[in-house]
Enzyme design. Sequence first.
Site, PDB file in Angstrom:
ATOM      1  N   GLN A   1       0.841  -1.199   0.000  1.00 50.08           N
ATOM      2  CA  GLN A   1       0.000   0.000   0.000  1.00 50.08           C
ATOM      3  C   GLN A   1       0.879   1.253   0.000  1.00 50.08           C
ATOM      4  O   GLN A   1       0.366   2.364  -0.079  1.00 50.08           O
ATOM      5  CB  GLN A   1      -0.890   0.004   1.247  1.00 50.08           C
ATOM      6  CG  GLN A   1      -1.837  -1.172   1.331  1.00 50.08           C
ATOM      7  CD  GLN A   1      -2.553  -1.228   2.685  1.00 50.08           C
ATOM      8  OE1 GLN A   1      -2.001  -1.660   3.687  1.00 50.08           O
ATOM      9  NE2 GLN A   1      -3.777  -0.775   2.704  1.00 50.08           N
TER      10      GLN A   1
ATOM     11  N   HIS B   1      -1.242   1.410  -4.522  1.00 48.17           N
ATOM     12  CA  HIS B   1      -1.603   2.835  -4.560  1.00 48.17           C
ATOM     13  C   HIS B   1      -0.661   3.674  -5.415  1.00 48.17           C
ATOM     14  O   HIS B   1      -0.638   4.891  -5.301  1.00 48.17           O
ATOM     15  CB  HIS B   1      -1.681   3.385  -3.129  1.00 48.17           C
ATOM     16  CG  HIS B   1      -2.763   2.749  -2.311  1.00 48.17           C
ATOM     17  ND1 HIS B   1      -2.764   2.714  -0.944  1.00 48.17           N
ATOM     18  CD2 HIS B   1      -3.899   2.103  -2.697  1.00 48.17           C
ATOM     19  CE1 HIS B   1      -3.839   2.071  -0.503  1.00 48.17           C
ATOM     20  NE2 HIS B   1      -4.542   1.697  -1.555  1.00 48.17           N
TER      21      HIS B   1
ATOM     22  N   CYS C   1       2.668  17.416 -23.432  1.00 48.82           N
ATOM     23  CA  CYS C   1       1.561  17.954 -24.243  1.00 48.82           C
ATOM     24  C   CYS C   1       1.447  19.473 -24.058  1.00 48.82           C
ATOM     25  O   CYS C   1       0.733  20.142 -24.807  1.00 48.82           O
ATOM     26  CB  CYS C   1       0.251  17.251 -23.931  1.00 48.82           C
ATOM     27  SG  CYS C   1      -0.433  17.600 -22.307  1.00 48.82           S
TER      28      CYS C   1
ATOM     29  N   CYS D   1      -2.704  13.881 -21.360  1.00 45.70           N
ATOM     30  CA  CYS D   1      -2.094  12.994 -22.363  1.00 45.70           C
ATOM     31  C   CYS D   1      -1.706  11.640 -21.797  1.00 45.70           C
ATOM     32  O   CYS D   1      -1.388  10.722 -22.558  1.00 45.70           O
ATOM     33  CB  CYS D   1      -0.893  13.663 -23.041  1.00 45.70           C
ATOM     34  SG  CYS D   1       0.579  13.784 -22.001  1.00 45.70           S
TER      35      CYS D   1
ATOM     36  N   GLY E   1       2.867  -4.380   8.840  1.00 47.71           N
ATOM     37  CA  GLY E   1       2.840  -2.940   9.088  1.00 47.71           C
ATOM     38  C   GLY E   1       1.658  -2.217   8.477  1.00 47.71           C
ATOM     39  O   GLY E   1       1.792  -1.114   7.975  1.00 47.71           O
ATOM     40  N   SER E   2       0.502  -2.850   8.524  1.00 54.05           N
ATOM     41  CA  SER E   2      -0.712  -2.152   8.080  1.00 54.05           C
ATOM     42  C   SER E   2      -1.790  -2.327   9.135  1.00 54.05           C
ATOM     43  O   SER E   2      -2.013  -3.430   9.625  1.00 54.05           O
ATOM     44  CB  SER E   2      -1.212  -2.696   6.744  1.00 54.05           C
ATOM     45  OG  SER E   2      -2.462  -2.084   6.423  1.00 54.05           O
TER      46      SER E   2
ATOM     47  N   CYS F   1       2.129  19.831 -17.791  1.00 60.40           N
ATOM     48  CA  CYS F   1       2.824  18.747 -18.485  1.00 60.40           C
ATOM     49  C   CYS F   1       3.834  19.310 -19.496  1.00 60.40           C
ATOM     50  O   CYS F   1       3.500  20.162 -20.317  1.00 60.40           O
ATOM     51  CB  CYS F   1       1.804  17.865 -19.192  1.00 60.40           C
ATOM     52  SG  CYS F   1       2.521  16.557 -20.193  1.00 60.40           S
TER      53      CYS F   1
HETATM   54 ZN    ZN Z   1       0.397  15.905 -21.015  1.00 62.86          ZN
END
Ligand code: ZN
Length: 286
Positions: A103, A121, A183, A132, A221-222, A180
């Site tokens: 996790q 996760h 893009c 994109c 450990g959870s 980004c």
């Molecule tokens: Zn992008």
Amino acid sequence: MDTVTETFDALTRLVGAGDVVVLSGAGLSTESGIPDYRGPSGAARRHTPMTYQAFTRDPHARRRYWARSHLGWRMIARAAPNDGHLAVARLQRAGLLGGIITQNVDGLHTAAGATGVIELHGRLDEVTCLDCGNLTSRDELHRRLTEANPGFDARVAHVNPDGDVDLPDEAVTGFRTVDCGICGAGMLKPDVVFFGETVPAPRVADCFAHVERARALLVLGSSLTVMSGRRFVLRAAKLGIPVAIVNQGPTRGDGYASLTLDAPLGATLTALADRVAAGPVPAAAV
Ligand SMILES: [Zn+2]
């Protein structure tokens, strides 16, 4: 023999028989200096985690996230695998594991030498563009954010597992986020599953498939607070697959476990690996 010794012996028999799937959580990374906000030190967390909805819809919330996260990244990036991660990698090299599901978003299992880790996760060291879809490295984003924010040197007071730090409002207001670089205009998001967001279905199916094939499920450990991880414990219990839990403090899976050990992860897992993963000590563990 005391109860702890008997429980540890039972754990060595369970893991020594092999085909064990590991499910790890924040408690495994606390010894690497990454606080477990749901564990015993959980009260130290001073703000609620970012939700996907707030991140994508609220520019100020997004700016706040990146400003805090920008400061927190330096500490996360410095974190090194601890004895617990190294022991899990030894168990895997000894052929005893049928999979590692984590996790955690810190990448420390892999840094310790484990392979094929399913990162439930996601990973904090990768950044995704919501337009994109391209993945880029967090280190590259860190350089771009540093360039866009010369002199941004607010003090780091506290780091949470998601790389977030506490930061006063006035420090957030002037922080410049970047879009980004591929893009040109897409919104960037760390490639981790935020609260309010679901884990991609193929990844969940992959985890269930590993758990269903396992001879035992080992939770490390959870506290199993969120269903995202707890559902694998429920599935194992339903199928009659033994569940063992090593954690500091009680967990929400204890009622389904055939074995629970409340003990420090690093020392316990090292002792476990010494008992069941005998053989040459790998270079990474020296
Ligand atoms: Zn992008």
